[in-house]
Design a protein around this motif. Sequence first.
Motif, PDB file in Angstrom:
ATOM      1  N   GLU A 192       0.846  -1.309  -0.184  1.00 50.94           N
ATOM      2  CA  GLU A 192       0.042  -0.118  -0.006  1.00 50.94           C
ATOM      3  C   GLU A 192       0.803   1.372   0.174  1.00 50.94           C
ATOM      4  O   GLU A 192       0.401   2.266  -0.605  1.00 50.94           O
ATOM      5  CB  GLU A 192      -0.959  -0.003   1.225  1.00 50.94           C
ATOM      6  CG  GLU A 192      -2.027   0.950   1.137  1.00 50.94           C
ATOM      7  CD  GLU A 192      -2.796   1.075   2.464  1.00 50.94           C
ATOM      8  OE1 GLU A 192      -3.982   1.250   2.273  1.00 50.94           O
ATOM      9  OE2 GLU A 192      -2.325   0.572   3.391  1.00 50.94           O
ATOM     10  N   LYS A 193       1.802   1.248   0.825  1.00 50.59           N
ATOM     11  CA  LYS A 193       2.768   2.440   0.966  1.00 50.59           C
ATOM     12  C   LYS A 193       3.357   2.610  -0.382  1.00 50.59           C
ATOM     13  O   LYS A 193       3.480   3.974  -1.029  1.00 50.59           O
ATOM     14  CB  LYS A 193       3.793   2.163   2.051  1.00 50.59           C
ATOM     15  CG  LYS A 193       4.774   3.229   2.153  1.00 50.59           C
ATOM     16  CD  LYS A 193       5.514   3.020   3.564  1.00 50.59           C
ATOM     17  CE  LYS A 193       6.709   4.217   3.473  1.00 50.59           C
ATOM     18  NZ  LYS A 193       7.523   3.886   4.582  1.00 50.59           N
ATOM     19  N   LEU A 194       4.044   1.609  -0.953  1.00 52.87           N
ATOM     20  CA  LEU A 194       4.643   1.759  -2.282  1.00 52.87           C
ATOM     21  C   LEU A 194       3.771   2.417  -3.437  1.00 52.87           C
ATOM     22  O   LEU A 194       4.180   3.092  -4.350  1.00 52.87           O
ATOM     23  CB  LEU A 194       5.337   0.437  -2.862  1.00 52.87           C
ATOM     24  CG  LEU A 194       6.610   0.054  -1.897  1.00 52.87           C
ATOM     25  CD1 LEU A 194       6.978  -1.293  -2.413  1.00 52.87           C
ATOM     26  CD2 LEU A 194       7.923   1.206  -2.073  1.00 52.87           C
ATOM     27  N   ALA A 195       2.601   1.580  -3.366  1.00 55.71           N
ATOM     28  CA  ALA A 195       1.663   2.153  -4.584  1.00 55.71           C
ATOM     29  C   ALA A 195       1.322   3.458  -4.405  1.00 55.71           C
ATOM     30  O   ALA A 195       1.013   4.353  -5.223  1.00 55.71           O
ATOM     31  CB  ALA A 195       0.301   0.976  -4.507  1.00 55.71           C
ATOM     32  N   GLY A 249       2.210   5.383  -7.576  1.00 56.00           N
ATOM     33  CA  GLY A 249       0.709   5.406  -8.015  1.00 56.00           C
ATOM     34  C   GLY A 249       0.294   6.443  -9.034  1.00 56.00           C
ATOM     35  O   GLY A 249      -0.375   6.430  -9.920  1.00 56.00           O
ATOM     36  N   GLY A 250       0.860   7.623  -8.914  1.00 55.09           N
ATOM     37  CA  GLY A 250       0.424   8.759  -9.362  1.00 55.09           C
ATOM     38  C   GLY A 250      -0.949   9.171  -8.988  1.00 55.09           C
ATOM     39  O   GLY A 250      -1.453   8.787  -8.126  1.00 55.09           O
ATOM     40  N   ALA A 251      -1.235  10.636  -9.633  1.00 53.04           N
ATOM     41  CA  ALA A 251      -2.485  11.257  -8.967  1.00 53.04           C
ATOM     42  C   ALA A 251      -3.825  10.447  -9.456  1.00 53.04           C
ATOM     43  O   ALA A 251      -4.831  10.550  -9.128  1.00 53.04           O
ATOM     44  CB  ALA A 251      -2.548  12.486  -9.978  1.00 53.04           C
ATOM     45  N   LEU A 252      -3.622   9.591 -10.589  1.00 54.64           N
ATOM     46  CA  LEU A 252      -4.874   8.980 -11.101  1.00 54.64           C
ATOM     47  C   LEU A 252      -5.212   7.746 -10.049  1.00 54.64           C
ATOM     48  O   LEU A 252      -6.266   7.222  -9.813  1.00 54.64           O
ATOM     49  CB  LEU A 252      -4.469   8.399 -12.361  1.00 54.64           C
ATOM     50  CG  LEU A 252      -4.327   9.332 -13.470  1.00 54.64           C
ATOM     51  CD1 LEU A 252      -3.997   8.816 -14.949  1.00 54.64           C
ATOM     52  CD2 LEU A 252      -5.326  10.384 -13.779  1.00 54.64           C
ATOM     53  N   TYR A 258      -0.975 -12.710  -2.861  1.00 61.54           N
ATOM     54  CA  TYR A 258      -1.881 -11.688  -2.312  1.00 61.54           C
ATOM     55  C   TYR A 258      -2.394 -11.427  -3.630  1.00 61.54           C
ATOM     56  O   TYR A 258      -2.075 -11.345  -4.965  1.00 61.54           O
ATOM     57  CB  TYR A 258      -1.029 -10.203  -2.027  1.00 61.54           C
ATOM     58  CG  TYR A 258      -0.868 -10.142  -0.457  1.00 61.54           C
ATOM     59  CD1 TYR A 258      -1.403 -11.179   0.415  1.00 61.54           C
ATOM     60  CD2 TYR A 258      -0.143  -9.175  -0.088  1.00 61.54           C
ATOM     61  CE1 TYR A 258      -1.209 -11.142   1.690  1.00 61.54           C
ATOM     62  CE2 TYR A 258      -0.044  -8.801   1.262  1.00 61.54           C
ATOM     63  CZ  TYR A 258      -0.595  -9.799   2.356  1.00 61.54           C
ATOM     64  OH  TYR A 258      -0.379  -9.874   3.375  1.00 61.54           O
ATOM     65  N   ALA A 259      -3.891 -10.932  -3.697  1.00 59.94           N
ATOM     66  CA  ALA A 259      -4.659 -10.593  -4.812  1.00 59.94           C
ATOM     67  C   ALA A 259      -5.052  -9.014  -4.455  1.00 59.94           C
ATOM     68  O   ALA A 259      -5.881  -8.781  -3.369  1.00 59.94           O
ATOM     69  CB  ALA A 259      -5.913 -11.254  -5.032  1.00 59.94           C
ATOM     70  N   VAL A 260      -4.579  -7.988  -5.043  1.00 60.24           N
ATOM     71  CA  VAL A 260      -4.534  -6.753  -4.950  1.00 60.24           C
ATOM     72  C   VAL A 260      -5.327  -5.968  -6.255  1.00 60.24           C
ATOM     73  O   VAL A 260      -4.960  -6.086  -7.283  1.00 60.24           O
ATOM     74  CB  VAL A 260      -3.312  -5.979  -4.525  1.00 60.24           C
ATOM     75  CG1 VAL A 260      -3.366  -4.532  -4.213  1.00 60.24           C
ATOM     76  CG2 VAL A 260      -2.648  -7.006  -3.617  1.00 60.24           C
ATOM     77  N   SER A 261      -6.424  -5.049  -5.686  1.00 64.63           N
ATOM     78  CA  SER A 261      -6.825  -4.180  -6.775  1.00 64.63           C
ATOM     79  C   SER A 261      -6.449  -2.960  -6.630  1.00 64.63           C
ATOM     80  O   SER A 261      -6.156  -2.364  -5.692  1.00 64.63           O
ATOM     81  CB  SER A 261      -8.414  -4.441  -6.922  1.00 64.63           C
ATOM     82  OG  SER A 261      -8.856  -3.516  -5.499  1.00 64.63           O
ATOM     83  N   PHE A 262      -6.278  -2.251  -7.889  1.00 63.46           N
ATOM     84  CA  PHE A 262      -6.077  -0.755  -8.158  1.00 63.46           C
ATOM     85  C   PHE A 262      -6.964  -0.157  -8.977  1.00 63.46           C
ATOM     86  O   PHE A 262      -7.468  -0.391  -9.807  1.00 63.46           O
ATOM     87  CB  PHE A 262      -4.604  -0.635  -8.874  1.00 63.46           C
ATOM     88  CG  PHE A 262      -3.342  -1.649  -8.080  1.00 63.46           C
ATOM     89  CD1 PHE A 262      -2.618  -0.610  -7.043  1.00 63.46           C
ATOM     90  CD2 PHE A 262      -2.998  -2.725  -8.176  1.00 63.46           C
ATOM     91  CE1 PHE A 262      -1.430  -1.463  -6.373  1.00 63.46           C
ATOM     92  CE2 PHE A 262      -1.963  -3.343  -7.651  1.00 63.46           C
ATOM     93  CZ  PHE A 262      -1.500  -2.732  -6.714  1.00 63.46           C
ATOM     94  N   GLN A 306       0.935   3.249 -15.941  1.00 59.17           N
ATOM     95  CA  GLN A 306       1.101   3.096 -14.491  1.00 59.17           C
ATOM     96  C   GLN A 306       1.130   1.943 -13.910  1.00 59.17           C
ATOM     97  O   GLN A 306       1.887   1.704 -12.898  1.00 59.17           O
ATOM     98  CB  GLN A 306      -0.249   3.925 -14.034  1.00 59.17           C
ATOM     99  CG  GLN A 306      -0.131   4.754 -12.609  1.00 59.17           C
ATOM    100  CD  GLN A 306       0.888   5.899 -12.718  1.00 59.17           C
ATOM    101  OE1 GLN A 306       1.005   6.571 -13.622  1.00 59.17           O
ATOM    102  NE2 GLN A 306       1.886   5.641 -11.814  1.00 59.17           N
ATOM    103  N   MET A 307       0.542   0.955 -14.408  1.00 56.46           N
ATOM    104  CA  MET A 307       0.446  -0.390 -13.726  1.00 56.46           C
ATOM    105  C   MET A 307       1.666  -0.962 -13.873  1.00 56.46           C
ATOM    106  O   MET A 307       2.396  -1.731 -12.991  1.00 56.46           O
ATOM    107  CB  MET A 307      -0.639  -1.546 -14.353  1.00 56.46           C
ATOM    108  CG  MET A 307      -1.881  -0.917 -13.645  1.00 56.46           C
ATOM    109  SD  MET A 307      -2.027  -1.021 -12.035  1.00 56.46           S
ATOM    110  CE  MET A 307      -1.690  -3.043 -11.662  1.00 56.46           C
TER     111      MET A 307
END
Length: 397
Positions: A326-329, A333-336, A358-362, A379-380
């Motif tokens: 979460e911290k790195l993202a 991750g940018g403004a979007l 882990y399954a993580v959604s962005f 971005q991904m």
Amino acid sequence: KQDTKIIALRYDFLNALAGFSIAKEKADLILSNLGFEKLISADAQSSWLVPGYKNDCTIEEDLVEEVMRIIGYDQIPVHQSLNASVSYSTESSRREAFHRKLQQILQGLGFSEVQNNSIYSAQLTEQLLPENRDEIIRLLSFSNSGLDSMRTSMVMPLLNVVRTNINRRELNLHLFEMGTIYQRISGVIQETQKLCLVLTGRNEPEYWRSRTNGTDLFQLKGFVESLFDRIGLHATHQSELEHRAFDYGLSISSKKKQLGVIGAIATSWLETFDIKQAVFYAEFDVEQLFRMADDRVRYREPSKFPQVRRDLALLIPSDTPFASIEKLASQHGGALLRDINLFDVYRDKKMGDHIKSYAVSFTFMDETKTLVDADVDAQMLKLMTILEQELKAVIRK
């Protein structure tokens, strides 16, 4: 033989209770006409013999009532000024209102309230939570060896409730309790109020068309998020939880302050309580919820442009918490990037003890235009590169 009743009437008391001045002679005349016999008369008061048919006349106030009934209550003057105590909100009253709100929200979500005894077994506490041994407050006198100390945890009494209900064939439970735990910390007794939720059994009533899926951690997490949304607590962070009471779980915090935990009760604990179905449990510090909650209504115009979601399946070292992802993202991750969510955790012996999935959604969104795949893919790709470099993550494709 009927008892003789004699009551003294003070004329200043009559005037004070009536709210205006009544002449002594007028009061005496009214009582005499009603059958009362004056025995002793003085300027300040008089004594009256109560007639036998006035069984309800026993005290001085009853004589005042007899006089006022004849004069007429509509003759009592109404003052032009009105005195009143103005009610104002204090922190104590706000806290009580907040507690009621929590109860009402959970009842609306389908939970039933539980109230357990604050006294519990010191032996079982030491067995399951040996790290709490020094915190136990033991009773000097008790009649039941199973109730010989103040509870240091809410989870064990609630598991007793779950077992009792299951033994009586109440298999599908949505329970909550708001109560206090007692701990001796550095020689000082501390009391902390907790809000606890328990979920076990099926996630919906049995029906011929319904699925047979049972409850799970993420259903409980959904209830918790609904509760937080209703009290105005939105900026929460989740990290993986390591605790002997849980097989797996999440620690929830806000503004760097711990709010509570949510997880699946450890199999070894379920065996101790002779529970043969999965139990999911959440516990929160009520005072922290009260401090963090913000029920002010805020409005933001809905976006005219859709969100775009991307999911990642990651193989990462088992000691890497979700908070690191979460911290790195958040940093790269940018403004979007609008939201990061952990929606599945998986472990398997085939992967080894040192690896987990882990399954993580962005979720991405632009307030000014519709995003195209190229915007999100770039971005991904950046996020995947960062996760591989910083956390040694393996992206499952």
